[in-house]
Structures are given as C-alpha cells and as structure tokens.
Write an enzyme that holds these catalytic residues in place. Sequence first.
Site, PDB file in Angstrom:
ATOM      1  N   HIS A   1       0.804  -1.217   0.000  1.00 28.15           N
ATOM      2  CA  HIS A   1       0.000   0.000   0.000  1.00 28.15           C
ATOM      3  C   HIS A   1       0.837   1.267   0.000  1.00 28.15           C
ATOM      4  O   HIS A   1       0.283   2.371  -0.038  1.00 28.15           O
ATOM      5  CB  HIS A   1      -0.915   0.007   1.225  1.00 28.15           C
ATOM      6  N   CYS A   2       2.172   1.152   0.024  1.00 28.57           N
ATOM      7  CA  CYS A   2       3.010   2.347   0.154  1.00 28.57           C
ATOM      8  C   CYS A   2       3.997   2.537  -0.996  1.00 28.57           C
ATOM      9  O   CYS A   2       3.911   3.501  -1.746  1.00 28.57           O
ATOM     10  CB  CYS A   2       3.789   2.296   1.474  1.00 28.57           C
ATOM     11  N   ILE A   3       4.937   1.621  -1.124  1.00 28.75           N
ATOM     12  CA  ILE A   3       6.067   1.836  -2.029  1.00 28.75           C
ATOM     13  C   ILE A   3       5.650   2.050  -3.485  1.00 28.75           C
ATOM     14  O   ILE A   3       6.193   2.929  -4.156  1.00 28.75           O
ATOM     15  CB  ILE A   3       7.090   0.682  -1.913  1.00 28.75           C
TER      16      ILE A   3
ATOM     17  N   ASP B   1       3.151   5.824  -3.014  1.00 28.18           N
ATOM     18  CA  ASP B   1       3.499   7.096  -2.371  1.00 28.18           C
ATOM     19  C   ASP B   1       4.399   8.010  -3.205  1.00 28.18           C
ATOM     20  O   ASP B   1       4.179   9.228  -3.227  1.00 28.18           O
ATOM     21  CB  ASP B   1       4.149   6.839  -1.014  1.00 28.18           C
TER      22      ASP B   1
END
Length: 436
Positions: free
Chosen positions: A272-274, A277
């Site tokens: 959900h991030c790398i 974002d």
Amino acid sequence: MKEQLLQKIKDRTAIVGVVGLGYVGLPLAVEKAKAGYKTIGFDIQDQKVDMVNRGQNYIGDIIDGELQQVVASGKLSATKDFSFISKVDCVAICVPTPLDRYYQPDISYVENSTKDIAKYLHKGMLIVLESTTYPGTTEKVIKPILEETGLKDGRDFYLAFSPERVDPGNKLYNTKNTPKVVGGTTPDSTQVAAELYRSVLEGEVFEVSSPAVAEMEKILENTFRNINIALANEMAIICNKMGIDVWEVIEAAKTKPYGFMAFYPGPGVGGHCIPIDPYYLTWKVREYDYHTRLIEIAGEINNYMPEYVVERSMKILNQYRKALNGAKVFVLGVAYKQDIDDIRQSPALKVIEHLEKQGAQVIYNDPYVPRFEHSNKKYTSSPITQQNLQDADLVIITTQHTSYDYEFIVEHSKVLFDTKNATRNVKQNRDKIIKL
C-alpha cells in the site's frame, strides 16, 4: 481548552475515534483501547464493523486475544454511524489514499471522512490525519473543510498529521513500538497530538514543525525504498546479462560496515506504500514546475519487473525447447511479501497476468491467500504436491513464504525460476534452479 484535553488524555477519560478500520486503523484502535481509552472505530463497510464488534480479527498484525479482550471489556466498539463523532475528543483518519488510472492521488476517502467529521465537530477536539498523502493536504484540504463549520483551527480545535508506519508481517516492529512523527498546524496541536500518542505507544514520538514536514517525511521514507529497490532490480538485469550472481554481489557488498544498505531485487514492488506514495510527490511538484526524473525512472524500472520475469521465463523454457504459449506454469506466492495475506499491488498478480497473455496455463499456490480475484478472473490456490510440481513446465517463486519446503519444491520441479533467492539454502538439485 488545551489543558482540559491534555488532562483527559493524562487520566484516560478522553474518548478516541479511528476512521477506517483497515491495516492501519484497526491496529491503532486496538492499541488505544489497550491503553485504557474508550475507543470507537468508524468504517463504511458492514462486514468490518460486524467483525470488530464480534471480536473477530481480520488483520494479521493483531493478536486475536487482544482484540477480543478490548471488545469484551467495552473499550473498543465499531460503527457506521458517524454521529458518534460528537462524543469523541480525539479522532484519527486512517483511510485509503490510492492512485487513479492516471497515477494521480485520489484523496476522496480523506475528503469524505473529513466532511463526515465536520458534521459533528466540536470545540476542544483533536483531529489527526494518518493516511499517506502529498505535502499540504492537512492544511489546504482538511483544514478548510473543518473550518467551514465556523470553528477555527488552533482556537476551537486541534489539527495534526502523523504518518502511519505499518510493515505487515514484521516480527520486530509493529504499531505499538514503531517511532511516530507528529506535526501540528500550531504548537498546541502538535503538543496535544504528541501527548496522545505518547500515552498509547512505546516508540519515541518525534515532533516536527508542521504537517507538511510530516507529510513529506513519509513520502521520503517510501521514495527512498522505491529508488533503492529499483537500483537492485536494475543490477539484477545487468548481472544476468553479464553472467554474474546478483545475490552474491549484494551479500559481498553487505560486508562493508558503512555507506551501504542492502536492498534486494524481485518480481516488482507491492503493498500500500512503495508503489504508490512516490507518485504523490511527482504529481504535487508539477505545481512548482519541477520534474522528478529519478523517482519516475525508479517507478518505470520496478513496474517493468513483472514483464521482465515473464521474458526470462520465455527464455528459460526455450532452453528446454518449450514455448511459453501452452506451457504449464506453477506460481508460488501471490502476497506482495512473505508470510502475509495482503495482495495489494502485488507484482505476482501482474506476473500471472502477463503469463496468461502469452498463452501460459497458470496455477498458483499461496498458504495465506486461498483465493483471489484479479482482472475479473477468479483464482483458487492449488496445493504444492509432487504431481502439481512435476506437471508444471516451469515453477516460479514470486513470494518467499517461510512455510514453503524448498527442498521438496526443487526436488520435484522440472525447472524452477527463483525471483526471491528463496532457494539459497537448498543443497540438492541446484542444477534445476535459475535465479533472477
């Protein structure tokens, strides 16, 4: 007013709310309830609300017994009714911030949650955004929505940003002991938010001068990882062309006690991030007439890796005089990282998609993901049996689950393509293994 809220935090009489009961929100809600606060979780999904109220866990990083205990004690409850916001003293927003089809930020969940909170906003209330977003969101998006009520930030309510730091499956760091960064719109807001987190968490709470600093800090964390993973992936491609083992290269580089941090290649990046974002920053800086070349190139390299895995698979099968079109391929692991059930942005899904586009007959196994749906197609996990391994023309390891018996897998595979160096300790039949 500030002193009253600080006293409520100190004596645990403050009622706290958490909007969004997913991978970030539910662990945070449990920790707040464990710390002694009456905690109300808000979510729009009936299933999540019902499961929480039954004490039924659906997040891997939460201990089942802890959830059951705080629910049974009455410290934690969940609801879809946002009118209960009127009863809370502090609320954290932990909702998704995905990208749209054009790789632009979709902050509609944040905006809608803020509007729901604004309906019941009252004086002396603390609002903290935890969802990852671009710098300026807290002050330029959330603050105006809240101030439409007539209440003023810094005078009537407190507003801050504190980025979530969640690493699913991490056995060492979790919500409770991971250091926390907090930046408020005013010094009072920073102080109140920091005190709340200090009363709940064991990790250090680090105060910064503004929400924008905290927002940018979170983007930096994941952009750093994205770029270094891209470097590792490009090194893997180069090393393969030169006939060099990239995994041995990285192990050798790790012996340097300074100036090097090991990152590893793989079939792509997930979670959900790398993968998401950095694009928040590339989008935002266009306002400042700047093009984030390094970040975008890193994204291109990482996004290419699933396709590269399939290209390598074609070449591997060619060595055995077998075409990918019509070949039976057994993919091991669809979670985006080992020992979890999260498939968000998992590169393994893209590997399967590319394989099937080339005409391969694909089955998969994942002990944590018994079934999933991708591109309007449903998949069910197949067992790792001697027969399934032997029937496959190619076995591909895309997730390094520790529960896998790699000796057994290698022994019964015709040929195995290891994209995660999962078979590094296998002693027998190493001639069957081809590494990324």
